[in-house]
Design an enzyme around this catalytic site. Sequence first.
Site, PDB file in Angstrom:
ATOM      1  N   GLU A 133       0.902  -1.300   0.165  1.00 43.53           N
ATOM      2  CA  GLU A 133       0.113   0.052  -0.023  1.00 43.53           C
ATOM      3  C   GLU A 133       0.888   1.330   0.012  1.00 43.53           C
ATOM      4  O   GLU A 133       1.783   1.304   0.881  1.00 43.53           O
ATOM      5  CB  GLU A 133      -0.714   0.043   1.316  1.00 43.53           C
ATOM      6  CG  GLU A 133      -1.872   1.122   1.418  1.00 43.53           C
ATOM      7  CD  GLU A 133      -2.450   1.018   2.688  1.00 43.53           C
ATOM      8  OE1 GLU A 133      -3.487   2.078   3.046  1.00 43.53           O
ATOM      9  OE2 GLU A 133      -1.945   0.470   3.747  1.00 43.53           O
ATOM     10  N   LEU A 163       1.320   4.857   1.064  1.00 46.22           N
ATOM     11  CA  LEU A 163       0.626   5.781   2.253  1.00 46.22           C
ATOM     12  C   LEU A 163       1.315   7.234   1.948  1.00 46.22           C
ATOM     13  O   LEU A 163       2.500   7.254   1.643  1.00 46.22           O
ATOM     14  CB  LEU A 163       1.058   5.413   3.670  1.00 46.22           C
ATOM     15  CG  LEU A 163       0.592   3.901   4.080  1.00 46.22           C
ATOM     16  CD1 LEU A 163       1.360   3.500   5.260  1.00 46.22           C
ATOM     17  CD2 LEU A 163      -1.034   4.025   4.048  1.00 46.22           C
ATOM     18  N   ASP A 212      13.143  -2.896  14.426  1.00 45.30           N
ATOM     19  CA  ASP A 212      13.688  -2.140  14.007  1.00 45.30           C
ATOM     20  C   ASP A 212      13.418  -0.884  13.972  1.00 45.30           C
ATOM     21  O   ASP A 212      13.502  -0.017  12.893  1.00 45.30           O
ATOM     22  CB  ASP A 212      14.514  -2.693  12.445  1.00 45.30           C
ATOM     23  CG  ASP A 212      15.613  -1.806  11.934  1.00 45.30           C
ATOM     24  OD1 ASP A 212      16.233  -1.246  12.890  1.00 45.30           O
ATOM     25  OD2 ASP A 212      15.872  -2.014  10.903  1.00 45.30           O
TER      26      ASP A 212
END
Length: 319
Positions: A99, A101, A224
């Site tokens: 996706e 964003l 992370d």
Amino acid sequence: MAAKAAGDSELTELLKKELNTSKLKFMGRSGGGCISEGKTCDTDSGKVFIKTNMEEGAKMMFDGEVESLEAIIAVGVVKAPKPIKVVSIPSGGAAFVMENLDIVGSLQSKAATLGDQLARLHRHNAELAAKDTAGAQSVHKGGGATAVKEFGFPVTTCCGYIPQNNEWTSTWEELYARKLDQQITLIQKEYNDREAGQEWAVLQRNIPKFFTGLTIVPALLHGDLWSGNAGETADEPVIFDPSSFYGHSEYDLGIATMFGGFSQSFFDSYFKVLPREKGFDSRFQLYQLFHYLNHWNHFGTGYKHRSMNIFRTLNMKQM
């Protein structure tokens, strides 16, 4: 580690076929960090974000990222890009479609919100465990109704390009010691650094002491979460590029002050939900150690000095 240009005709045609689109136009916005190259692409059905990496093991790395994102999204407390597809590239490497964003920049005004959301992400499995009366086996359920009972993850995830051994264990101390040992093994193989090996031999024996008196419930981690792996849209914070597993909630904070770090408002909000526990400062350094060793393995001996300072500090505390 450099990725081949994402506009290669081979890759473009392959992705058109895999995404069933007649249009695949690579646009200006890019990202992806030090390991992979990423760009926004326009397709027949709208924009997507595509990361490419031409190295051996790229598909495994992206498959682990997919599983990580799906687990985070399933909990439903913090925004992350929805994975779409991992595509193997015949000439080598892989592409990861997700996706797109509309991230407007680095984490700033939404830092306090992310601190709260991350703490609730970390707390989620403990809440499931408190409600779980069925005594289910330790299996990965993402955001499902059954708590995860052990530490690890169902698939390999990579911190950078280094695969992590996420085999399930009954204690956090065992899993974390394994992760540190893997980093030291790689350093010894590449640099034959006796000093690091000697300090690790001392610290390894003492790792249980850092967790005396704690009851650690497995928490779903980003794995992370440095400042480069978070941003914000106009409405909310976003996290991405995870390397997830179930571990100690404090682990995610170890890298959060490194390489730029997050603002104090992030930490203030986090600790309102999950207050600090006794011994936090030493464990904070212990978790930073993994990331400095990981950077030593990725980028060379410029990270040795900081790694060795942490080793010595932690070993002195246990004398």
